[in-house]
Design an enzyme around this catalytic site. Structure first.
Site, PDB file in Angstrom:
ATOM      1  N   HIS A  24      52.162   3.592  24.935  1.00 51.08           N
ATOM      2  CA  HIS A  24      53.076   4.052  25.971  1.00 51.08           C
ATOM      3  C   HIS A  24      53.689   2.844  26.676  1.00 51.08           C
ATOM      4  O   HIS A  24      53.130   1.757  26.638  1.00 51.08           O
ATOM      5  CB  HIS A  24      52.338   4.841  27.063  1.00 51.08           C
ATOM      6  CG  HIS A  24      51.452   5.938  26.582  1.00 51.08           C
ATOM      7  ND1 HIS A  24      51.779   7.267  26.730  1.00 51.08           N
ATOM      8  CD2 HIS A  24      50.227   5.922  25.981  1.00 51.08           C
ATOM      9  CE1 HIS A  24      50.797   8.018  26.242  1.00 51.08           C
ATOM     10  NE2 HIS A  24      49.852   7.222  25.786  1.00 51.08           N
ATOM     11  N   TYR A  25      54.801   3.042  27.360  1.00 51.33           N
ATOM     12  CA  TYR A  25      55.149   2.115  28.436  1.00 51.33           C
ATOM     13  C   TYR A  25      54.866   2.812  29.761  1.00 51.33           C
ATOM     14  O   TYR A  25      54.843   4.049  29.836  1.00 51.33           O
ATOM     15  CB  TYR A  25      56.569   1.586  28.352  1.00 51.33           C
ATOM     16  CG  TYR A  25      57.735   2.562  28.459  1.00 51.33           C
ATOM     17  CD1 TYR A  25      57.790   3.585  29.416  1.00 51.33           C
ATOM     18  CD2 TYR A  25      58.836   2.419  27.627  1.00 51.33           C
ATOM     19  CE1 TYR A  25      58.876   4.420  29.521  1.00 51.33           C
ATOM     20  CE2 TYR A  25      59.935   3.260  27.718  1.00 51.33           C
ATOM     21  CZ  TYR A  25      59.949   4.254  28.662  1.00 51.33           C
ATOM     22  OH  TYR A  25      61.027   5.103  28.771  1.00 51.33           O
ATOM     23  N   THR A  26      54.626   2.020  30.807  1.00 53.09           N
ATOM     24  CA  THR A  26      54.270   2.615  32.091  1.00 53.09           C
ATOM     25  C   THR A  26      55.449   3.328  32.736  1.00 53.09           C
ATOM     26  O   THR A  26      55.263   4.320  33.446  1.00 53.09           O
ATOM     27  CB  THR A  26      53.732   1.544  33.046  1.00 53.09           C
ATOM     28  OG1 THR A  26      54.673   0.456  33.119  1.00 53.09           O
ATOM     29  CG2 THR A  26      52.376   1.017  32.570  1.00 53.09           C
ATOM     30  N   GLU A  89      48.609   1.870  27.805  1.00 55.80           N
ATOM     31  CA  GLU A  89      49.817   1.754  28.618  1.00 55.80           C
ATOM     32  C   GLU A  89      50.246   0.293  28.658  1.00 55.80           C
ATOM     33  O   GLU A  89      49.438  -0.599  28.956  1.00 55.80           O
ATOM     34  CB  GLU A  89      49.570   2.261  30.036  1.00 55.80           C
ATOM     35  CG  GLU A  89      49.386   3.767  30.157  1.00 55.80           C
ATOM     36  CD  GLU A  89      50.701   4.523  30.191  1.00 55.80           C
ATOM     37  OE1 GLU A  89      51.768   3.863  30.182  1.00 55.80           O
ATOM     38  OE2 GLU A  89      50.656   5.765  30.237  1.00 55.80           O
ATOM     39  N   HIS A 136      54.301   7.430  22.222  1.00 53.60           N
ATOM     40  CA  HIS A 136      54.295   8.687  22.960  1.00 53.60           C
ATOM     41  C   HIS A 136      55.453   9.586  22.527  1.00 53.60           C
ATOM     42  O   HIS A 136      55.336  10.816  22.453  1.00 53.60           O
ATOM     43  CB  HIS A 136      54.366   8.397  24.462  1.00 53.60           C
ATOM     44  CG  HIS A 136      53.858   9.507  25.314  1.00 53.60           C
ATOM     45  ND1 HIS A 136      53.907   9.465  26.690  1.00 53.60           N
ATOM     46  CD2 HIS A 136      53.286  10.704  25.018  1.00 53.60           C
ATOM     47  CE1 HIS A 136      53.381  10.577  27.183  1.00 53.60           C
ATOM     48  NE2 HIS A 136      53.008  11.339  26.195  1.00 53.60           N
ATOM     49  N   ASP A 146      58.944   6.856  25.442  1.00 53.52           N
ATOM     50  CA  ASP A 146      58.193   5.608  25.364  1.00 53.52           C
ATOM     51  C   ASP A 146      57.378   5.494  24.080  1.00 53.52           C
ATOM     52  O   ASP A 146      57.013   6.514  23.497  1.00 53.52           O
ATOM     53  CB  ASP A 146      57.286   5.464  26.593  1.00 53.52           C
ATOM     54  CG  ASP A 146      56.310   6.621  26.784  1.00 53.52           C
ATOM     55  OD1 ASP A 146      56.751   7.776  26.774  1.00 53.52           O
ATOM     56  OD2 ASP A 146      55.106   6.361  26.950  1.00 53.52           O
TER      57      ASP A 146
END
Length: 249
Positions: A24-26, A89, A136, A146
């Site tokens: 994921h990215y945050t 993340e 994700h 993401d």
């Protein structure tokens, strides 16, 4: 590799064997904001690890526990992916918090090196197939973007993580004019069937509507990042064929 520990309350027991990894990215302004949210019991969200821009790694949930990172998602016909996966993340503003020039913020080299080290470490403990190292947006294509088209999946593949075929060397000729929103018929059904058999979770129909467009967009974010349009032009159709054959092997 040094890992700091900051305990999140947002986890429970796994219900399925662990055989998946989700990146994921945050998608927040700062890593500190993301960490605070994942440690807030009211937010009901977490991940096993967070990787900072400078390469620091924070563990929030033990790997044998079920972190709450995937949400409503599916892959290869399976649900409850939180029970099946480790979630990482990666601190990056993504599509909501862009770079000053309006583009997507880059993933710094120290951060990607840390991701590589962490994933290699995880793969040393768990049998996770390359076809189940996912973003994700792969497992939730109708609602997530993401880690984004700016995430270097090809770099991970060069490090022995995930997959990135030689598209030029493996591409079969596809004839026709491609497909786009509003199309219908057997060609759309075949397109959706291949995407479903790769793993994307959606109902196969013979109509190229909003859902199909979103799934094609998710595919492009991963496998054709320079061309995220939602339209299945000939280049996209060729790549879908290559990935379908690779995942079915």
């Amino acid at each position: 590799m040094q890992i700091e520990h900051v305990a999140s309350p947002n986890f429970n027991e796994r219900k399925h064997p662990l055989d998946m990894l989700v990146l994921h990215y945050t998608g927040m302004a700062t890593g500190e904001d993301a960490l605070e949210r994942m440690c807030d019991s009211k937010a009901e969200v977490s991940a096993h690890y967070m990787v900072w821009e400078d390469g620091r790694i924070t563990q929030l949930v033990e790997e044998d526990k079920r972190a709450w990172h995937a949400g409503v998602a599916s892959w290869q016909g399976q649900q409850d992916l939180n029970s099946r996966s480790i979630g990482i993340e990666i601190v990056n503003g993504g599509h909501d918090f862009r770079a000053p020039d309006g583009g997507l913020p880059p993933y710094p080299r120290p951060q990607i090196h840390a991701v590589l080290d962490l994933v290699h470490d995880i793969l040393g403990r768990h049998a996770i197939p390359a076809t189940r190292i996912l973003g994700h947006s792969d497992i939730a294509p109708l609602r997530k973007q993401d880690p984004g088209e700016h995430f270097p999946w090809e770099r991970l593949a060069r490090a022995g993580i995930s997959l990135w075929p030689d598209f030029d060397g493996t591409t079969k000729e596809v004839i026709g004019k491609g497909l786009e929103r509003g199309a219908s018929g057997s060609s759309v059904w075949r397109l959706q069937t291949m995407l479903s058999e790769i793993g994307y979770g959606f109902d196969v129909t013979d109509i190229y509507g909003e859902t199909c467009e979103n799934v094609v967009t998710a595919f492009q974010r991963r496998w054709l990042p320079e061309q995220v349009t939602g339209q299945a032009d000939l280049t996209t159709l060729r790549r879908i064929g290559v990935i379908h054959a690779l995942f079915a092997a």
